[in-house]
Design an enzyme around this catalytic site. Structure first.
Site, PDB file in Angstrom:
ATOM      1  N   ASP A   1       0.839  -1.195   0.000  1.00 21.45           N
ATOM      2  CA  ASP A   1       0.000   0.000   0.000  1.00 21.45           C
ATOM      3  C   ASP A   1       0.871   1.241   0.000  1.00 21.45           C
ATOM      4  OD1 ASP A   1      -2.964  -0.929   0.740  1.00 21.45           O
ATOM      5  OD2 ASP A   1      -1.590  -2.139   1.935  1.00 21.45           O
TER       6      ASP A   1
ATOM      7  N   GLU B   1     -11.762  -0.280  -0.758  1.00 20.32           N
ATOM      8  CA  GLU B   1     -12.808  -1.014  -1.459  1.00 20.32           C
ATOM      9  C   GLU B   1     -13.882  -0.084  -2.000  1.00 20.32           C
ATOM     10  OE1 GLU B   1     -12.451  -4.910   1.469  1.00 20.32           O
ATOM     11  OE2 GLU B   1     -13.963  -3.393   1.858  1.00 20.32           O
TER      12      GLU B   1
ATOM     13  N   THR C   1     -12.908 -10.438  -2.670  1.00 18.48           N
ATOM     14  CA  THR C   1     -12.447 -11.145  -1.475  1.00 18.48           C
ATOM     15  C   THR C   1     -13.311 -12.370  -1.167  1.00 18.48           C
ATOM     16  OG1 THR C   1     -13.847  -9.826  -0.021  1.00 18.48           O
ATOM     17  CG2 THR C   1     -11.668  -8.977  -0.499  1.00 18.48           C
TER      18      THR C   1
ATOM     19  N   HIS D   1      -7.265   5.969   1.897  1.00 20.45           N
ATOM     20  CA  HIS D   1      -8.121   5.786   3.069  1.00 20.45           C
ATOM     21  C   HIS D   1      -7.253   5.672   4.321  1.00 20.45           C
ATOM     22  CE1 HIS D   1      -6.924   1.803   1.653  1.00 20.45           C
ATOM     23  NE2 HIS D   1      -7.047   1.384   2.895  1.00 20.45           N
TER      24      HIS D   1
ATOM     25  N   LYS E   1     -10.795  -2.923  -5.923  1.00 21.50           N
ATOM     26  CA  LYS E   1     -11.285  -3.981  -5.049  1.00 21.50           C
ATOM     27  C   LYS E   1     -12.765  -3.792  -4.705  1.00 21.50           C
ATOM     28  CE  LYS E   1     -10.405  -6.177  -0.632  1.00 21.50           C
ATOM     29  NZ  LYS E   1      -9.711  -6.048   0.665  1.00 21.50           N
TER      30      LYS E   1
ATOM     31  N   GLU F   1      -8.374 -12.275  -3.258  1.00 18.58           N
ATOM     32  CA  GLU F   1      -7.522 -12.404  -2.086  1.00 18.58           C
ATOM     33  C   GLU F   1      -8.357 -13.036  -0.986  1.00 18.58           C
ATOM     34  OE1 GLU F   1      -8.004  -8.002  -0.069  1.00 18.58           O
ATOM     35  OE2 GLU F   1      -6.733  -8.194  -1.847  1.00 18.58           O
TER      36      GLU F   1
ATOM     37  N   LEU G   1      -9.614 -13.579   5.447  1.00 20.02           N
ATOM     38  CA  LEU G   1      -9.074 -13.820   6.775  1.00 20.02           C
ATOM     39  C   LEU G   1      -7.791 -14.634   6.654  1.00 20.02           C
ATOM     40  CD1 LEU G   1     -12.363 -14.754   8.639  1.00 20.02           C
ATOM     41  CD2 LEU G   1     -11.107 -12.612   8.801  1.00 20.02           C
TER      42      LEU G   1
ATOM     43  N   ASP H   1      -5.491  -1.763  17.383  1.00 24.49           N
ATOM     44  CA  ASP H   1      -4.772  -1.796  16.113  1.00 24.49           C
ATOM     45  C   ASP H   1      -3.298  -1.474  16.343  1.00 24.49           C
ATOM     46  OD1 ASP H   1      -7.000  -2.413  14.685  1.00 24.49           O
ATOM     47  OD2 ASP H   1      -7.411  -0.365  14.040  1.00 24.49           O
TER      48      ASP H   1
END
Length: 561
Positions: A146, A279, A434, A186, A387, A475, A478, A194
């Protein structure tokens, strides 16, 4: 963390019984290399959020089931006429396809979220080289990274800092790997727990302090700072520029700065972020606002710019009083049947409901259309992709409420993904989807109340894209380390007996981490890479009959009869 469909796929990955590994020299080499592999200093965000960041990437409370070990009944003491083979009655095993000779699907691996820090410096380059060498040893095609807007254009408009990415790309090139690069417009992370938090650029947040309507907003007036509302795509509220002009300037500068990597073919694809977690969707299920799986989410169209757009659409339709969002659509954690709008026979299928949902979903399509058009200008001659999130909960209901709030107008009586696929086709962009590793049965066992159907959703979206002849990549949603999950990915990547021979154009594994590099996990991953490449797998076993019997000889080897 920003909630991504990736995470959302709230499924529950189950680790199947591990294969028994031999002590070949090749495996010993892998084991040794893994032991000396490094970790980044401090918490680096090995979490599953793709955000493209979230969790991609979905902080949907995910229940991770512990590894399950297959239990076999005790060996029958009776012996056959040879008196040298014991009969072992094994439980049924699902047939496993042999993909030898099938079309190769390139495999990429996402790099850790914190591989580049907020000062745009590469974290632990030596450690990264070691890990990339391990990936290279099993013939992974490349990596995905990214390029965060909040890092590169952090402080001043149109002042870009790419230094850490340049060093990273040079390492990847030296190892003769390819790059998928994500234009990430984003926020990454930002929720409790996190490890990595990358906000939007500081100068954007300063604008947002005086004008919070640059962000998506829910019915209660709560703003979401994950990304900018599509309502300002054409509004000059970002220091004289529109949002799409800001995105274009960023992409164009990247193309100029990394020209040598484009010319050398190191950069194989640019994925363009189109919304939260990168996304194309509305941020309809934010954990920050209390959403929990499998809540239906809420519509996110209450900033002044989208409301103005809605008002114009209602006037054009001739019903000015329709210039409002639904007042009976419930809240984030409701179920469809608890609302007047989403229940069976509800207002979602009324004249007003169809008007509103058409408008809401068209705003999504129009945003993708504008940004992908500019991406093609910036990256002319390079493959682009975007995506799409896999919102599979409530798929077995009539309204498909969770999809509706996210902007996918896909109730049971309408194909909501065909217009999106047509827009991608217009720009010859690949569609990245996904949830290909998720199984509907697992969802039913773990969250029966969600009425989810990831397999049905994957089949619908892939066919919508293939019907208009665009490339489809994917992709996992999880973390996936077990053969059962890999087999599900393979089934979706190379559909059995497809008369047109269709298959995924690429697969990106989420994500590089110390857990993936553990010996038993990595050997299973290597086996998966070989099968995706269409290579023969040593010791590949096919079980033609679910009710087979295994005979165990005195040497401990097992044969199938």
């Amino acid at each position: 963390m920003a909630i991504s469909s990736i995470q959302l796929c709230n499924s529950v990955w189950s680790a199947g019984a591990r294969m028994a590994f031999s002590s070949s020299s090749h495996e010993q080499a892998i084991s040794t290399s893994v032991r000396v592999s490094f970790g980044f200093p401090g918490p680096i965000g090995w979490n599953s959020c793709r955000f493209k960041g979230s969790q991609s990437r979905t902080s949907a409370v995910v229940r991770e089931r512990g590894e399950k070990t297959e239990e076999y009944p005790p060996i029958d003491e009776s012996v056959d006429a040879d008196e040298d083979r014991q009969i072992v009655h094994s439980p049924p095993k699902l047939p496993e396809r042999d993909f030898t000779g099938t079309d190769a699907v390139p495999i990429y691996v996402m790099l850790p979220l914190g591989v580049i820090n907020m000062d745009c410096e590469l974290v632990d380059p030596e450690g990264l080289v070691n890990q990339l060498q391990i990936l290279k040893s099993v013939n992974v095609d490349g990596v995905m990274v990214d390029c965060w807007w909040g890092i590169v254009e952090a402080h001043t408009p149109q002042v870009y800092k790419w230094s850490g990415y340049k060093r990273l790309f040079q390492i990847v090139r030296d190892l003769k790997l390819k790059l998928q690069v994500v234009m990430s417009f984003h926020e990454c992370g930002g929720n409790v727990g996190d490890d990595v938090h990358i906000p939007l650029p500081q100068w954007i947040m300063e604008i947002g302090q005086s004008n919070p309507d640059i962000y998506f907003t829910d019915r209660e007036g709560r703003h979401n700072f994950e990304c900018l509302t599509w309502g300002i795509d054409k509004e000059r509220v970002l220091k004289g520029r529109t949002a799409v002009e800001v995105y274009f300037d960023y992409m164009r500068n990247f193309r100029v700065e990394f020209d040598e990597f484009f010319e050398d073919g190191i950069i194989s694809e640019i994925e363009v972020g189109l919304g939260p977690c990168g996304e194309l969707r509305y941020p309809s299920y934010p954990a920050k606002h209390g959403w929990r799986y499998p809540g239906i989410g809420e519509f996110q169209c209450y900033d002044k710019y989208l409301l103005k757009n809605l008002s114009k659409a209602a006037e054009v339709r001739g019903h000015s009083f329709w210039a409002r969002g639904p007042d009976n659509a419930g809240s984030y954690n409701d179920a469809p049947h608890e609302t007047g709008f989403f229940r069976d026979g509800g207002d979602y299928d009324s004249y007003y409901g169809r008007f509103f949902l058409n408008w809401y979903s068209q705003v999504l399509v129009d945003h993708g259309d504008r940004v992908l058009a500019l991406a093609n200008l910036a990256f002319e001659g390079t493959s682009i992709a975007s995506k799409l999130s896999g919102i599979h909960w409530w798929y077995k209901t009539a309204s498909h409420a969770a999809e509706l709030t996210a902007g996918f107008y896909n109730p049971s009586n309408r194909d909501g993904y065909a217009p999106i696929a047509a827009m991608f086709k217009k720009h010859e962009a690949a569609l990245n989807f996904t949830c290909v590793e998720l199984r509907t049965l697992d969802q039913h066992e773990d969250f029966p109340e969600a009425l989810a159907d990831p397999e049905g959703l994957v089949w619908q979206v892939l066919n919508a894209a293939w019907d208009v002849s665009i490339a489809v990549a994917s992709e996992n949603a999880l973390p996936c380390y077990d053969r059962e999950g890999y087999n599900k990915i393979l089934e979706n990547a190379k559909p059995f007996n497809d008369p047109d021979g269709r298959h995924l154009s690429a697969f990106t594994y989420l994500r590089l981490s110390p857990v993936l590099l553990e010996r038993h996990n990595f050997i299973e991953f290597e086996r998966f890479v070989k099968r995706m490449h269409g290579e023969a797998v040593p010791g590949h076993e096919l079980y033609p009959d679910e009710n087979h019997t295994e005979f165990q000889g005195p040497d401990g080897q097992v044969a199938v009869q």
